[in-house]
Design a protein around this motif. Sequence first.
Motif, PDB file in Angstrom:
ATOM      1  N   ASP A  55     -15.382  28.710   4.746  1.00 46.60           N
ATOM      2  CA  ASP A  55     -16.678  29.362   4.878  1.00 46.60           C
ATOM      3  C   ASP A  55     -16.492  30.562   5.795  1.00 46.60           C
ATOM      4  OD1 ASP A  55     -19.309  30.100   5.015  1.00 46.60           O
ATOM      5  OD2 ASP A  55     -19.922  28.415   6.269  1.00 46.60           O
ATOM      6  N   ARG A  58     -19.361  35.182   4.569  1.00 48.70           N
ATOM      7  CA  ARG A  58     -19.618  36.287   3.656  1.00 48.70           C
ATOM      8  C   ARG A  58     -18.889  36.015   2.357  1.00 48.70           C
ATOM      9  NH1 ARG A  58     -15.120  39.111   3.005  1.00 48.70           N
ATOM     10  NH2 ARG A  58     -13.549  39.079   4.612  1.00 48.70           N
ATOM     11  N   PRO A  59     -19.344  36.595   1.272  1.00 42.06           N
ATOM     12  CA  PRO A  59     -18.629  36.398   0.004  1.00 42.06           C
ATOM     13  C   PRO A  59     -17.224  37.001   0.080  1.00 42.06           C
ATOM     14  CG  PRO A  59     -20.801  37.384  -0.358  1.00 42.06           C
ATOM     15  CD  PRO A  59     -20.559  37.389   1.121  1.00 42.06           C
ATOM     16  N   ARG A  60     -16.291  36.369  -0.588  1.00 40.36           N
ATOM     17  CA  ARG A  60     -14.915  36.857  -0.611  1.00 40.36           C
ATOM     18  C   ARG A  60     -14.514  37.200  -2.028  1.00 40.36           C
ATOM     19  NH1 ARG A  60     -11.123  33.253   3.299  1.00 40.36           N
ATOM     20  NH2 ARG A  60     -12.269  33.623   5.204  1.00 40.36           N
ATOM     21  N   THR A  61     -13.595  38.125  -2.117  1.00 39.28           N
ATOM     22  CA  THR A  61     -13.029  38.444  -3.435  1.00 39.28           C
ATOM     23  C   THR A  61     -12.063  37.322  -3.807  1.00 39.28           C
ATOM     24  OG1 THR A  61     -11.099  39.627  -2.604  1.00 39.28           O
ATOM     25  CG2 THR A  61     -13.140  40.918  -2.911  1.00 39.28           C
ATOM     26  N   MET A  65      -9.769  35.019  -1.212  1.00 39.32           N
ATOM     27  CA  MET A  65      -9.807  33.563  -1.240  1.00 39.32           C
ATOM     28  C   MET A  65      -8.414  32.997  -1.455  1.00 39.32           C
ATOM     29  SD  MET A  65     -12.016  31.390  -0.709  1.00 39.32           S
ATOM     30  CE  MET A  65     -12.095  29.636  -0.746  1.00 39.32           C
TER      31      MET A  65
END
Length: 80
Positions: A55, A58-61, A65
């Motif tokens: 976690d 924030r969003p990850r590419t 990841m």
Amino acid sequence: MIKTTVYLPEDLEVRLDAEAAATGISKAELIRRGIALLLEHAERPKRSRELPVFDSGRPRTPDEMDDSVYEHIKERAARR
């Protein structure tokens, strides 16, 4: 059906012969029933460890990841 060879200890073979003679059911059928019964009641082992959760807040590419997972695996391997 598929033919399978099974090696039995002598005492189990004697008991299987006796059961087949007493019931009139073939040894092959008794073996099939025994295997089916075993598999119906078998408990599969549960996963011993949870999968790691990442976690970042924030969003990850997908590449980010992959890098995180790789680093986590490397850290765990280094601890062993």
